[in-house]
Design an enzyme around this catalytic site. Structure first.
Site, PDB file in Angstrom:
ATOM      1  CE  LYS A 102      -3.128   2.025   4.809  1.00 23.99           C
ATOM      2  NZ  LYS A 102      -2.868   1.172   3.625  1.00 23.99           N
ATOM      3  CB  SER A 152      -0.949   0.013   1.205  1.00 23.80           C
ATOM      4  OG  SER A 152      -0.215   0.085   2.416  1.00 23.80           O
TER       5      SER A 152
END
Length: 301
Positions: A169, A94
Site C-alpha cells: 500500500k 489494489s
C-alpha cells in the site's frame, strides 16, 4: 704425485682471467671463488620435496566444489533477503494502475523491496509504497497462504520467491496526521492540504461534497466523506492506489456514525518490511519506483 695432486682443493688460489683483445690483452686475477653453476635438473631436484608436499594436500573434487558454491550462494541470498532486498508480488488490483495483480492480469507484478531505508531512525514517509505484514485479518486465507509447494517455499526462504501474508500500500498519513476525504475536486486532504495524486486511480463516484461531479480519490464502503486521525505514534494510515478497489485503512476504520466499532485502521510501523523501490517483473514493465512530490507541502502536526 704431490699432496696438491691428490687434493684439488688444496692450493686453489686466485683464478686467472683473460680480458680479451678489447681490454688490451691483459690478464687479471680474481681472488673470489666462482659460484657453483646448477643445471635445471639439479634446481628442480632441489625443489622436489616441496612440490611433493603440495601434491599431497587434500583437494575437493568437482562435485564437492559445486556443493560448496551452492551452499555459499544460498547463505548469501539469505543474508541479502534478511537485511537488504526481498521480492514480493502484487496479489490484487489494489495498486493499479502503477502495479498490477489479481485475476485481471496475466502475470502478477513482482516488486523489489529494500530494507536499509527504515533502519535505526528511518521511518516510512508520506507517499512511500511499502510492504507490511498483515496487521490483523486484512487478508483472506488465499493471500495469506504463500507458496504451496516445496520449491516455492524453498525459494521464498532465500528471497527468490514472494512470500504470502503481506500487503502493498501507499503511506498517506504518518504519526500526528489528520486525513480527510475530500475537497470539491475530489482530492484527499492531509493536515489541511489537498493532495494531487497523478499515480492513483480515482473512483468514478461522487465524494459526497456539494456541487461535486465525477471522480473521487478517497471513497470507502458506507460513506464517501470521512475524517480520521490524528494517526497514533508508531502507526501509519495507508491506502491502495486503486481507490475504488482496495481493502486498506479506509475499510478498517470506524465512521462518525458508528457507536460500537472495534475496527483499527492503523498499520504498526514495526510491521513494515521495507520500501518498494522497483518493479522487477514482467521485464517489459520493469522500472524504478520513487516517492512522489505530492506530499512535499504537507506540514507536520
Amino acid at each position: 704425485m704431490t699432496s696438491n695432486d691428490r687434493d684439488p682443493s688444496v692450493g686453489v688460489g686466485p683464478q686467472a682471467r683473460w680480458d680479451g683483445p678489447d681490454m688490451g690483452g691483459s690478464r687479471s686475477f680474481s681472488s673470489s671463488p666462482q659460484a657453483p653453476r646448477w643445471t635445471p635438473e639439479q634446481v628442480g631436484h632441489g625443489r622436489g620435496p616441496r612440490h611433493e608436499e603440495d601434491d599431497h594436500k587434500p583437494r575437493l573434487s568437482a562435485w564437492q566444489e559445486g556443493i560448496v558454491l551452492v551452499v555459499l550462494a544460498v547463505l548469501v541470498a539469505v543474508v541479502v533477503k534478511a537485511l537488504f532486498v526481498q521480492a514480493f508480488y502484487i496479489p490484487s488490483e489494489s495498486m493499479e494502475p502503477g502495479l498490477q495483480g489479481g485475476p485481471s492480469v496475466a502475470t502478477d507484478h513482482r516488486v523489489l523491496v529494500e530494507k536499509p531505508s527504515y533502519w535505526l531512525s528511518g521511518t516510512p514517509q508520506r507517499g512511500d509504497v511499502v510492504v507490511f505484514s498483515d496487521p490483523g485479518s486484512w487478508l483472506g486465507a488465499d493471500d495469506s497462504a504463500g507458496p504451496d509447494n516445496i520449491i516455492g517455499k524453498g525459494l521464498a526462504v532465500i528471497g527468490l520467491y514472494p512470500e504470502g501474508g503481506h500487503l502493498v500500500k501507499r503511506v498517506i498519513g504518518v504519526p500526528g496526521d489528520v486525513i480527510e476525504c475530500c475537497d470539491k475536486q475530489g482530492r484527499l486532504i492531509v493536515n489541511g492540504v489537498p493532495i494531487e495524486e497523478p499515480y492513483a486511480r480515482p473512483s468514478e463516484t461522487k465524494c459526497g461534497r456539494p456541487n461535486k461531479e465525477g471522480e473521487c480519490f478517497g471513497p470507502m464502503p458506507g460513506t464517501r466523506h470521512w475524517e480520521v486521525g490524528p494517526v497514533p505514534e508508531g502507526s501509519l494510515f495507508v491506502m491502495g492506489d486503486n481507490r475504488a478497489n482496495s481493502a486498506d485503512s479506509t475499510v478498517h476504520m470506524c465512521t462518525a456514525n458508528e457507536t460500537d466499532c472495534a475496527l483499527v485502521p492503523w498499520v504498526p510501523e514495526e510491521n513494515v518490511v521495507g520500501k518498494v523501490v522497483a518493479l522487477g517483473w514482467p521485464l517489459d514493465r520493469a522500472k524504478w519506483i520513487h516517492r512522489p512530490e505530492s506530499f512535499e507541502d504537507v506540514p507536520s502536526q
